[in-house]
Design a protein around this motif. Structure first.
Motif, PDB file in Angstrom:
ATOM      1  N   THR A  55      23.213  -4.624  13.680  1.00 38.68           N
ATOM      2  CA  THR A  55      21.878  -3.479  14.566  1.00 38.68           C
ATOM      3  C   THR A  55      23.398  -1.802  14.222  1.00 38.68           C
ATOM      4  N   ALA A  56      24.159  -2.448  13.650  1.00 38.75           N
ATOM      5  CA  ALA A  56      24.333  -0.341  13.427  1.00 38.75           C
ATOM      6  C   ALA A  56      24.559  -0.919  12.295  1.00 38.75           C
ATOM      7  N   LYS A  57      23.902  -1.573  11.620  1.00 40.33           N
ATOM      8  CA  LYS A  57      23.856  -1.051   9.841  1.00 40.33           C
ATOM      9  C   LYS A  57      25.489  -0.883   9.121  1.00 40.33           C
ATOM     10  N   THR A  58      25.988  -2.015   9.224  1.00 46.25           N
ATOM     11  CA  THR A  58      27.499  -1.366   9.409  1.00 46.25           C
ATOM     12  C   THR A  58      28.134  -0.393   8.060  1.00 46.25           C
ATOM     13  N   TRP A  59      27.154  -1.491   6.739  1.00 45.12           N
ATOM     14  CA  TRP A  59      27.512  -1.113   5.558  1.00 45.12           C
ATOM     15  C   TRP A  59      27.375   0.016   5.261  1.00 45.12           C
ATOM     16  N   SER A  60      26.378   0.745   5.765  1.00 44.69           N
ATOM     17  CA  SER A  60      25.895   2.446   5.873  1.00 44.69           C
ATOM     18  C   SER A  60      26.656   3.274   6.184  1.00 44.69           C
ATOM     19  N   LYS A  61      28.239   2.725   7.398  1.00 44.59           N
ATOM     20  CA  LYS A  61      29.185   3.370   8.122  1.00 44.59           C
ATOM     21  C   LYS A  61      30.567   3.231   7.427  1.00 44.59           C
ATOM     22  N   ILE A  62      30.660   2.439   7.254  1.00 43.68           N
ATOM     23  CA  ILE A  62      31.666   1.581   6.323  1.00 43.68           C
ATOM     24  C   ILE A  62      31.906   1.265   4.953  1.00 43.68           C
ATOM     25  N   PRO A  63      32.842   1.277   4.481  1.00 43.07           N
ATOM     26  CA  PRO A  63      32.612   0.081   3.263  1.00 43.07           C
ATOM     27  C   PRO A  63      33.030  -0.919   2.895  1.00 43.07           C
ATOM     28  N   PHE A  64      31.402  -1.722   2.119  1.00 50.81           N
ATOM     29  CA  PHE A  64      31.270  -2.527   1.953  1.00 50.81           C
ATOM     30  C   PHE A  64      31.339  -3.544   0.809  1.00 50.81           C
ATOM     31  N   TYR A  65      33.214  -3.921   0.704  1.00 49.04           N
ATOM     32  CA  TYR A  65      32.733  -4.652  -0.574  1.00 49.04           C
ATOM     33  C   TYR A  65      32.621  -6.612  -0.625  1.00 49.04           C
ATOM     34  N   ARG A  66      32.342  -6.473  -2.217  1.00 51.13           N
ATOM     35  CA  ARG A  66      32.056  -7.790  -2.142  1.00 51.13           C
ATOM     36  C   ARG A  66      32.731  -8.039  -2.932  1.00 51.13           C
ATOM     37  N   TYR A  67      33.622  -9.104  -3.575  1.00 48.60           N
ATOM     38  CA  TYR A  67      34.080  -9.413  -4.776  1.00 48.60           C
ATOM     39  C   TYR A  67      33.971 -10.811  -4.883  1.00 48.60           C
ATOM     40  N   GLU A  68      34.523 -10.953  -6.022  1.00 47.26           N
ATOM     41  CA  GLU A  68      32.914 -12.115  -7.253  1.00 47.26           C
ATOM     42  C   GLU A  68      34.575 -14.105  -6.535  1.00 47.26           C
ATOM     43  N   SER A  69      35.804 -13.175  -6.371  1.00 46.37           N
ATOM     44  CA  SER A  69      36.982 -14.555  -6.661  1.00 46.37           C
ATOM     45  C   SER A  69      38.021 -14.338  -5.677  1.00 46.37           C
ATOM     46  N   PHE A  70      38.347 -15.169  -5.660  1.00 47.94           N
ATOM     47  CA  PHE A  70      39.613 -14.467  -4.563  1.00 47.94           C
ATOM     48  C   PHE A  70      40.907 -13.585  -5.034  1.00 47.94           C
ATOM     49  N   ASP A  71      40.951 -13.941  -6.073  1.00 44.18           N
ATOM     50  CA  ASP A  71      41.975 -13.073  -7.586  1.00 44.18           C
ATOM     51  C   ASP A  71      41.102 -11.784  -7.271  1.00 44.18           C
ATOM     52  N   ASP A  72      40.232 -11.605  -7.914  1.00 48.42           N
ATOM     53  CA  ASP A  72      39.426  -9.934  -7.432  1.00 48.42           C
ATOM     54  C   ASP A  72      39.822  -9.868  -6.082  1.00 48.42           C
ATOM     55  N   TYR A  74      42.459 -10.448  -4.045  1.00 44.00           N
ATOM     56  CA  TYR A  74      43.291 -10.014  -3.764  1.00 44.00           C
ATOM     57  C   TYR A  74      44.031  -8.780  -4.677  1.00 44.00           C
ATOM     58  N   LYS A  75      43.805  -8.695  -5.839  1.00 45.48           N
ATOM     59  CA  LYS A  75      44.502  -7.697  -6.615  1.00 45.48           C
ATOM     60  C   LYS A  75      43.769  -6.421  -6.097  1.00 45.48           C
ATOM     61  N   ALA A  76      42.551  -6.188  -5.344  1.00 47.40           N
ATOM     62  CA  ALA A  76      42.175  -4.992  -5.140  1.00 47.40           C
ATOM     63  C   ALA A  76      42.416  -4.575  -3.454  1.00 47.40           C
ATOM     64  N   LEU A  77      43.186  -5.923  -2.583  1.00 49.50           N
ATOM     65  CA  LEU A  77      44.626  -5.394  -1.042  1.00 49.50           C
ATOM     66  C   LEU A  77      44.908  -4.135  -1.137  1.00 49.50           C
ATOM     67  N   PRO A  78      44.065  -3.257  -0.355  1.00 52.10           N
ATOM     68  CA  PRO A  78      44.559  -1.738  -0.035  1.00 52.10           C
ATOM     69  C   PRO A  78      46.378  -2.380  -0.129  1.00 52.10           C
ATOM     70  N   TYR A  79      46.910  -1.206  -0.727  1.00 53.89           N
ATOM     71  CA  TYR A  79      48.454  -1.231  -0.614  1.00 53.89           C
ATOM     72  C   TYR A  79      48.774  -0.831   0.264  1.00 53.89           C
ATOM     73  N   SER A  80      49.973  -1.600   1.123  1.00 56.67           N
ATOM     74  CA  SER A  80      50.776  -1.832   1.822  1.00 56.67           C
ATOM     75  C   SER A  80      50.259  -2.644   2.998  1.00 56.67           C
ATOM     76  N   THR A  81      49.644  -3.209   2.364  1.00 53.87           N
ATOM     77  CA  THR A  81      48.311  -4.490   3.566  1.00 53.87           C
ATOM     78  C   THR A  81      48.430  -5.496   3.290  1.00 53.87           C
ATOM     79  N   GLN A  82      48.713  -6.463   4.626  1.00 54.80           N
ATOM     80  CA  GLN A  82      48.893  -7.466   4.955  1.00 54.80           C
ATOM     81  C   GLN A  82      47.754  -8.664   4.524  1.00 54.80           C
ATOM     82  N   LEU A  83      47.530  -9.914   3.987  1.00 54.08           N
ATOM     83  CA  LEU A  83      46.726 -10.635   4.026  1.00 54.08           C
ATOM     84  C   LEU A  83      46.622 -11.785   5.785  1.00 54.08           C
ATOM     85  N   VAL A  84      45.938 -11.491   6.276  1.00 62.04           N
ATOM     86  CA  VAL A  84      46.199 -12.256   7.275  1.00 62.04           C
ATOM     87  C   VAL A  84      44.853 -12.912   7.544  1.00 62.04           C
ATOM     88  N   GLY A  85      44.799 -14.781   6.511  1.00 59.42           N
ATOM     89  CA  GLY A  85      44.151 -16.328   7.078  1.00 59.42           C
ATOM     90  C   GLY A  85      44.205 -16.176   8.904  1.00 59.42           C
TER      91      GLY A  85
END
Ligand SMILES: C[S@@+](CC[C@H](N)C(=O)[O-])C[C@H]1O[C@@H](n2cnc3c(N)ncnc32)[C@H](O)[C@@H]1O
Length: 157
Positions: A55-72, A74-85
């Motif tokens: 209902t917030a139409k979130t995609w219009s307020k914060i970036p919504f990124y779509r990646y084709e693969s996990f590798d794509d 992973y390469k685009a993770l913001p600097y100094s950002t940890q990935l939490v599974g």
């Protein structure tokens, strides 16, 4: 004089799903993510059309990124950002004892298959929610965000 940044100023998080299947669920997760302060949302290897559940139409307020693969992604993770599974797994850390990173990207798995082992192995951390069974992906993501903000807010106050 050198500017002093607060812990709050130097932290942010994003959340996303690998190979999402049920778009309605994802819309629910986006809504929670936006309301609870996410800086970005993403999907990896999946489709998503705007849903009534977001209902917030979130995609219009914060970036919504779509990646084709996990590798794509992973390469685009913001600097100094940890990935939490976020996954039920024999090696996952209980969320109760988990110290959330200042800058984190939380990754949830598909409704049918969850997160594959090779992806779990590339996460900086893997965390698990309490309970015997598997939870809905949007519910899981919302609980993780709540845990993060209530632990962080206790540092800010
Ligand atoms: C419906 S579950 C996938 C279940 C999948 N059939 C399996 O058994 O691995 C969808 C996603 O929700 C999250 N999830 C569900 N329950 C969880 C729990 N107890 N702890 C951590 N993550 C959970 C995970 O990200 C999971 O990949």
């Amino acid at each position: 004089m050198k500017q002093q940044w607060s812990v709050k100023d130097e932290s942010f998080f994003g959340i996303g799903v690998y190979q999402p299947k049920t778009e309605h669920n994802i819309g629910t997760l986006w809504r929670s993510a936006y309301v609870l302060g996410a800086s970005f949302i993403f999907i990896i290897d999946g489709k998503y059309k705007p849903q009534h559940s977001d209902t917030a139409k979130t995609w219009s307020k914060i970036p919504f990124y779509r990646y084709e693969s996990f590798d794509d992604f992973y390469k685009a993770l913001p600097y100094s950002t940890q990935l939490v599974g976020v996954e039920m797994n024999g090696n996952s850390q209980a969320i109760r004892t988990f110290v959330h990173p200042s800058r984190g990207a939380y990754l949830l798995g598909a409704e049918d298959n969850g997160l594959p082992i090779p992806i779990l192995e590339r996460c900086h951390h893997v965390i698990q929610l309490p309970g015997e069974g598997s939870l809905n992906v949007a519910v899981s993501g919302s609980i993780v965000i709540y845990d993060r903000i209530q632990k962080w807010e206790s540092k800010w106050s």
